[in-house]
Design a protein around this motif. Sequence first.
Motif, mmCIF file in Angstrom:
data_model
loop_
_atom_site.group_PDB
_atom_site.id
_atom_site.type_symbol
_atom_site.label_atom_id
_atom_site.label_comp_id
_atom_site.label_asym_id
_atom_site.label_seq_id
_atom_site.Cartn_x
_atom_site.Cartn_y
_atom_site.Cartn_z
ATOM 1 N N GLN A 209 -21.889 -33.968 16.184
ATOM 2 C CA GLN A 209 -22.518 -34.537 17.376
ATOM 3 C C GLN A 209 -24.015 -34.293 17.315
ATOM 4 O OE1 GLN A 209 -20.519 -33.355 21.096
ATOM 5 N NE2 GLN A 209 -18.846 -32.561 19.845
ATOM 6 N N ASN A 210 -24.770 -35.173 17.953
ATOM 7 C CA ASN A 210 -26.209 -34.961 18.050
ATOM 8 C C ASN A 210 -26.498 -33.776 18.967
ATOM 9 O OD1 ASN A 210 -27.500 -37.050 16.452
ATOM 10 N ND2 ASN A 210 -26.572 -38.500 17.872
ATOM 11 N N GLY A 211 -27.602 -33.103 18.733
ATOM 12 C CA GLY A 211 -27.977 -31.986 19.601
ATOM 13 C C GLY A 211 -27.503 -30.653 19.059
ATOM 14 N N GLN A 212 -27.774 -29.622 19.838
ATOM 15 C CA GLN A 212 -27.461 -28.246 19.438
ATOM 16 C C GLN A 212 -26.057 -27.880 19.924
ATOM 17 O OE1 GLN A 212 -30.300 -28.424 17.499
ATOM 18 N NE2 GLN A 212 -30.416 -26.219 17.764
ATOM 19 N N VAL A 213 -25.055 -28.175 19.136
ATOM 20 C CA VAL A 213 -23.670 -27.863 19.476
ATOM 21 C C VAL A 213 -23.327 -26.500 18.877
ATOM 22 C CG1 VAL A 213 -21.270 -28.611 19.298
ATOM 23 C CG2 VAL A 213 -23.110 -30.315 19.501
ATOM 24 N N ALA A 214 -22.858 -25.590 19.720
ATOM 25 C CA ALA A 214 -22.708 -24.189 19.320
ATOM 26 C C ALA A 214 -21.932 -24.003 18.018
ATOM 27 C CB ALA A 214 -22.052 -23.402 20.453
ATOM 28 N N GLN A 216 -21.186 -26.089 15.623
ATOM 29 C CA GLN A 216 -21.877 -26.702 14.489
ATOM 30 C C GLN A 216 -23.002 -25.815 14.008
ATOM 31 O OE1 GLN A 216 -21.271 -31.361 16.032
ATOM 32 N NE2 GLN A 216 -23.292 -30.538 15.676
ATOM 33 N N GLU A 217 -23.758 -25.249 14.976
ATOM 34 C CA GLU A 217 -24.890 -24.392 14.616
ATOM 35 C C GLU A 217 -24.423 -23.113 13.933
ATOM 36 O OE1 GLU A 217 -28.058 -25.216 14.756
ATOM 37 O OE2 GLU A 217 -27.419 -27.175 15.515
ATOM 38 N N ILE A 218 -23.311 -22.567 14.393
ATOM 39 C CA ILE A 218 -22.814 -21.318 13.811
ATOM 40 C C ILE A 218 -22.279 -21.554 12.404
ATOM 41 C CG2 ILE A 218 -21.018 -19.540 14.050
ATOM 42 C CD1 ILE A 218 -21.538 -19.649 17.083
ATOM 43 N N VAL A 219 -21.597 -22.686 12.180
ATOM 44 C CA VAL A 219 -21.149 -23.016 10.819
ATOM 45 C C VAL A 219 -22.345 -23.076 9.880
ATOM 46 C CG1 VAL A 219 -20.191 -24.839 9.356
ATOM 47 C CG2 VAL A 219 -19.043 -24.243 11.495
ATOM 48 N N ALA A 220 -23.393 -23.795 10.297
ATOM 49 C CA ALA A 220 -24.578 -23.953 9.441
ATOM 50 C C ALA A 220 -25.275 -22.625 9.194
ATOM 51 C CB ALA A 220 -25.544 -24.954 10.079
ATOM 52 N N GLU A 221 -25.320 -21.761 10.214
ATOM 53 C CA GLU A 221 -26.047 -20.499 10.064
ATOM 54 C C GLU A 221 -25.285 -19.506 9.198
ATOM 55 O OE1 GLU A 221 -29.464 -18.303 10.393
ATOM 56 O OE2 GLU A 221 -29.057 -20.381 10.994
ATOM 57 N N VAL A 222 -23.961 -19.449 9.346
ATOM 58 C CA VAL A 222 -23.186 -18.554 8.477
ATOM 59 C C VAL A 222 -23.270 -19.047 7.034
ATOM 60 C CG1 VAL A 222 -20.894 -17.633 7.958
ATOM 61 C CG2 VAL A 222 -21.622 -17.842 10.341
ATOM 62 N N PHE A 223 -23.177 -20.357 6.844
ATOM 63 C CA PHE A 223 -23.340 -20.930 5.507
ATOM 64 C C PHE A 223 -24.688 -20.532 4.918
ATOM 65 C CE2 PHE A 223 -25.091 -24.312 2.848
ATOM 66 C CZ PHE A 223 -24.113 -24.431 1.859
ATOM 67 N N ALA A 224 -25.751 -20.646 5.724
ATOM 68 C CA ALA A 224 -27.095 -20.295 5.258
ATOM 69 C C ALA A 224 -27.178 -18.829 4.854
ATOM 70 C CB ALA A 224 -28.126 -20.606 6.348
ATOM 71 N N ALA A 225 -26.590 -17.958 5.661
ATOM 72 C CA ALA A 225 -26.625 -16.522 5.361
ATOM 73 C C ALA A 225 -25.892 -16.213 4.055
ATOM 74 C CB ALA A 225 -26.025 -15.735 6.518
ATOM 75 N N TYR A 247 -25.866 -18.487 20.400
ATOM 76 C CA TYR A 247 -24.889 -19.532 20.705
ATOM 77 C C TYR A 247 -23.543 -18.951 21.166
ATOM 78 C CZ TYR A 247 -28.005 -23.141 19.081
ATOM 79 O OH TYR A 247 -29.073 -24.004 18.964
ATOM 80 N N ALA A 248 -23.525 -17.655 21.394
ATOM 81 C CA ALA A 248 -22.308 -16.999 21.907
ATOM 82 C C ALA A 248 -22.663 -16.104 23.087
ATOM 83 C CB ALA A 248 -21.640 -16.195 20.796
ATOM 84 N N ALA A 249 -23.565 -16.624 23.950
ATOM 85 C CA ALA A 249 -23.968 -15.923 25.174
ATOM 86 C C ALA A 249 -24.528 -14.539 24.892
ATOM 87 C CB ALA A 249 -22.793 -15.838 26.153
#
Length: 286
Positions: A209-214, A216-225, A247-249
């Motif tokens: 989805q377009n925008g900052q979807v929690a 989606q962002e976490i998948v990309a960030e864990v992948f990056a790490a 993204y997790a409060a």
Amino acid sequence: MKIDTEKAKATLNRLLAMFESGDLPPAVARTMLRRQAGDERPSDKWSMGNRIIMFLNGTEDARGFKQWEEVNRRVKKGAKAFYILAPLTKKIIFKAKEIDPETGEERKIEEERMVVIGFRFIPVFRYEDTEGEPLSESKYAPPEPPPLAEVAKAFGVKEIIYTPSSDNRSYGFYAWGENGKKIVLHTHDVKTWFHELGHAIHHTFRNLQNGQVAEQEIVAEVFAAVMCELHGIRGYHEYSWQYIKHYAANDPGEALKVIFRVLSDVEECMRRVFTATEDLEKKSAA
């Protein structure tokens, strides 16, 4: 870089253990690209949404008809404009009541505010559709492409663009449209590159989805790490953990739960990038 599956899984587990314990390597300073003197553009003041529209139309510089004339360039005959959105604003008088802290009496206050009442379309033209005097051109790409830059093509990424941010807050973004997929980076920090590459790979098996979807962002960030760890690039894990918690409060326990909830997607992104890397190496050796 050939990495076996077991090593990749071990790296992922080691990373998760770091997140859980909080025992993370010292953080390095983040960097952002800054616009060089003489290279200022009207689009530097545009919203992120309008800049995404610009990049998806295949240009890094777009302006209105008169704006091009101001820099002694002309729109070519037959060139077609694309459109960005500009807010329509109106001044209103905001009325309220407040208690005077000294007398305790109620008093009326009036405050003039600008409010957005709608939007209008503004036609702009690409630099590539103009002619005339050349503009000063600054280069923002790093001396060497980032790791896996060639592999990104296997996931439909047509272009990697390095350019300063319009708001000095965003480090980059991944965008897709009729003209293909693009990764736009406002930094040379490799973590951001891996993050946006993660989105592009994720998009090959999930409808993002377009925008900052929690999630989606976490998948990309864990992948990056994980990619940083596998490539021996340390110093960004602290930023990754803070990003995931955001993204997790900002709850560490909830952040770990979300990571485990999306872990299968992270592993699939890893599998796909390793497969694409091996395929590229085989083609190069043939």
